[in-house]
Design a protein around this motif. Structure first.
Motif, PDB file in Angstrom:
ATOM      1  N   ARG A 249       0.826  -1.219   0.000  1.00  0.00           N
ATOM      2  CA  ARG A 249       0.000   0.000   0.000  1.00  0.00           C
ATOM      3  C   ARG A 249       0.852   1.257   0.000  1.00  0.00           C
ATOM      4  O   ARG A 249       0.404   2.321  -0.431  1.00  0.00           O
ATOM      5  CB  ARG A 249      -0.942   0.005   1.205  1.00  0.00           C
ATOM      6  N   TYR A 250       2.090   1.152   0.480  1.00  0.00           N
ATOM      7  CA  TYR A 250       2.954   2.324   0.582  1.00  0.00           C
ATOM      8  C   TYR A 250       3.834   2.519  -0.652  1.00  0.00           C
ATOM      9  O   TYR A 250       4.431   3.587  -0.813  1.00  0.00           O
ATOM     10  CB  TYR A 250       3.840   2.207   1.827  1.00  0.00           C
TER      11      TYR A 250
ATOM     12  N   ARG B 209      -1.500  -0.642  -5.720  1.00  0.00           N
ATOM     13  CA  ARG B 209      -2.960  -0.757  -5.661  1.00  0.00           C
ATOM     14  C   ARG B 209      -3.568   0.248  -6.627  1.00  0.00           C
ATOM     15  O   ARG B 209      -3.004   1.314  -6.877  1.00  0.00           O
ATOM     16  CB  ARG B 209      -3.495  -0.539  -4.256  1.00  0.00           C
TER      17      ARG B 209
ATOM     18  N   ASP C 297      -6.767   2.567  -7.236  1.00  0.00           N
ATOM     19  CA  ASP C 297      -7.910   3.208  -6.582  1.00  0.00           C
ATOM     20  C   ASP C 297      -9.085   3.211  -7.548  1.00  0.00           C
ATOM     21  O   ASP C 297      -9.072   3.894  -8.579  1.00  0.00           O
ATOM     22  CB  ASP C 297      -7.537   4.631  -6.181  1.00  0.00           C
TER      23      ASP C 297
ATOM     24  N   ASP D  18     -10.594  -1.215  -3.638  1.00  0.00           N
ATOM     25  CA  ASP D  18      -9.421  -1.036  -4.478  1.00  0.00           C
ATOM     26  C   ASP D  18      -8.917  -2.385  -4.997  1.00  0.00           C
ATOM     27  O   ASP D  18      -9.090  -3.421  -4.362  1.00  0.00           O
ATOM     28  CB  ASP D  18      -8.299  -0.358  -3.684  1.00  0.00           C
TER      29      ASP D  18
ATOM     30  N   ASP E 106      -5.888  -4.064  -5.101  1.00  0.00           N
ATOM     31  CA  ASP E 106      -4.518  -4.063  -4.606  1.00  0.00           C
ATOM     32  C   ASP E 106      -3.813  -5.349  -5.019  1.00  0.00           C
ATOM     33  O   ASP E 106      -4.399  -6.240  -5.646  1.00  0.00           O
ATOM     34  CB  ASP E 106      -4.476  -3.875  -3.094  1.00  0.00           C
TER      35      ASP E 106
END
Length: 483
Positions: free
Chosen positions: A75-76, A80, A82, A89, A91
């Protein structure tokens, strides 16, 4: 004499090769231009997800391990898509799950020609898979009476409950060979080293790494609540604790001194991370894992004892220089507030379960029921008024949500895994593998008795990856043929 058909084939091969080179060069140029625009994160998402999914397509076993390695950071690092508009989402985890499931279905059903075997043979489903299916069905039923809408509860169940169970089946099929199992050991070791370093760093400096929250919390007077990656130390403690038996097995099986030393270092860093996470149940899980390994793994004892000696030396040195403070450890060990909280929460959970013991009161209902019906608002003192409290016990949470219909198959999953290990144990071979399986299982069962493990997606995925790989290796080593 030249064959026209062969010439045409060579022509198309050259043409496709040139086309591929042109496509790579063109996309490289476009990517370079996009990276210097405000849309650079979209380019990273496209390239990153595309690369991970391509590995899954070309080499599913390697793709599965890469996926698990990237999960805490996905996620960082923009892995993913949007979807917007309240749509979940896309991801890395959801895409990888759907892709692998589709591959399994297609390869198990498609036959290249009439009468031929399917492209992939799968491990025969057993009691474990049946218990998993029954558990997912029961939890699906519990979504109906829940205050959460089906659009919220069903995707949550897919992410938190179903995906880890699918990881088990993927691992059981893809990671069956000794080489695949040792690759799993390597990936788990890398993951544990990263988690251990991140945990120790935050505990020493107070600086979080990829934290979903903007603040840090204090456990006691002298220890922090690690917020990096997951916003809670429980997921980190779960991942580290359930990985230790497999790492010890890797130390035992390593074929060179360098590999054995590196894996031994990974064990020490993982234990350091576990200690500095200050999750007492994580400490208990690690101790139980060591006890099971020593008791039932005749070959593993020779790997454990040197590691324990090194750990003692490291602990003595760290205590002498003040890195590890006995006062802080004692502070955590003697803390009474979490115990008081849990006893009260468990008492309320049992009373809620008694009100609907067969089907439960609904998925995720404990917090609101405890708050509204019993006035249980333990977070009010911290300013979080009317915050739904967790039960901090996965067994009770399952009983409250889905009743006996859910808890029985849930327990059946672990009972069938233990029984499967017992069947292999009786054969008198690969007992180190069985000991590793049991140690991993016992540690996990101890962990989930003190918190709601359903919220720890990565911890669950790592646990079921390890269990699936170990059972797959036991089956393959015993000559069990895929169906």
């Amino acid at each position: 004499m030249n064959d026209p058909a062969l010439e045409r084939l060579q022509f198309w091969r050259i043409a496709l090769t040139l086309l591929a080179v042109a496509a790579v060069m063109g996309s490289g140029v476009l990517l370079g231009r996009v990276l210097f625009t405000p849309q650079w994160t979209q380019a990273v998402t496209l390239i990153g997800l595309g690369a991970a999914l391509l590995v899954l397509l070309l080499e599913p076993a390697a793709g599965l391990l890469l996926w698990i390695l990237l999960v805490p950071y996905a996620r960082y690092i923009y892995l993913r898509v949007d979807m917007g508009g309240g749509i979940p989402d896309l991801d890395l985890t959801r895409l990888a799950t759907m892709l692998l499931a589709t591959l399994f279905i297609l390869q198990a059903t498609v036959r290249p020609r009439v009468g031929a075997a399917p492209l992939r043979r799968l491990a025969r489903p057993g009691w474990t898979e049946l218990a998993m299916i029954a558990y997912i069905a029961a939890m699906g039923i519990s979504a109906a009476p829940s205050r959460l809408s089906l659009l919220v509860s069903l995707p949550a169940q897919f992410d938190l409950l179903m995906i880890p169970l699918l990881v088990y089946y993927f691992a059981r099929n893809l990671l069956r060979s000794e080489r695949a199992l040792m690759a799993t050991v390597g990936v788990v070791a890398i993951s544990c080293v990263l988690l251990g370093v991140i945990t120790v760093r935050e505990q020493w400096t107070g600086l979080t790494f990829f934290s979903p929250t903007e603040f840090t919390e204090i456990y006691e007077l002298h220890s922090r609540k690690v917020m990096s990656l997951f916003g809670s130390p429980l997921t980190i403690a779960t991942a580290l604790a359930v990985s230790l038996p497999l790492l010890l097995y890797g130390v035992r099986q390593a074929t060179t001194l360098n590999r054995r030393a590196l894996l031994g270092l990974a064990v020490i860093i993982a234990l350091a991370g576990l200690v500095f996470a200050y999750v007492r149940t994580g400490w208990l899980a690690a101790i139980l894992g060591f006890v099971v390994v020593i008791t039932f793994g005749p070959g593993l004892r020779r790997a454990v004892l040197p590691v324990l000696l090194v750990l003692v030396l490291v602990a003595v040195v760290f205590s002498a220089v003040g890195i590890i403070s006995p006062d802080v450890l004692q502070e955590r060990l003697t803390s009474e507030e979490p115990v008081t909280y849990r006893l009260q929460a468990w008492s309320i959970a049992w009373r809620i379960f008694q009100s609907s013991p067969i089907l439960g009161v609904g998925y995720g209902e404990y917090g609101q029921r405890a708050l509204t019906e019993f006035g249980f608002d333990p977070h009010a003192a911290q300013g979080h008024v009317d915050a739904a409290p967790p039960v901090h016990n996965t067994y009770l949470d399952t009983m409250v949500s889905g009743g006996l219909v859910a808890i029985l198959p849930f327990l059946g999953i672990f009972l069938s895994i233990a029984q499967r290990g017992r069947a292999f144990w009786k054969r008198g071979r690969n007992r180190d593998l069985v000991a590793t399986l049991w140690a991993t299982l016992v540690g996990y069962l101890a962990l989930i008795g003190s918190y709601d493990v359903a919220n720890s997606q990565f911890g669950n995925m790592l646990f079921f990856l390890i269990i699936g790989a170990l059972l797959g290796r036991l089956e393959d080593a015993s000559g069990e043929v895929l169906t």
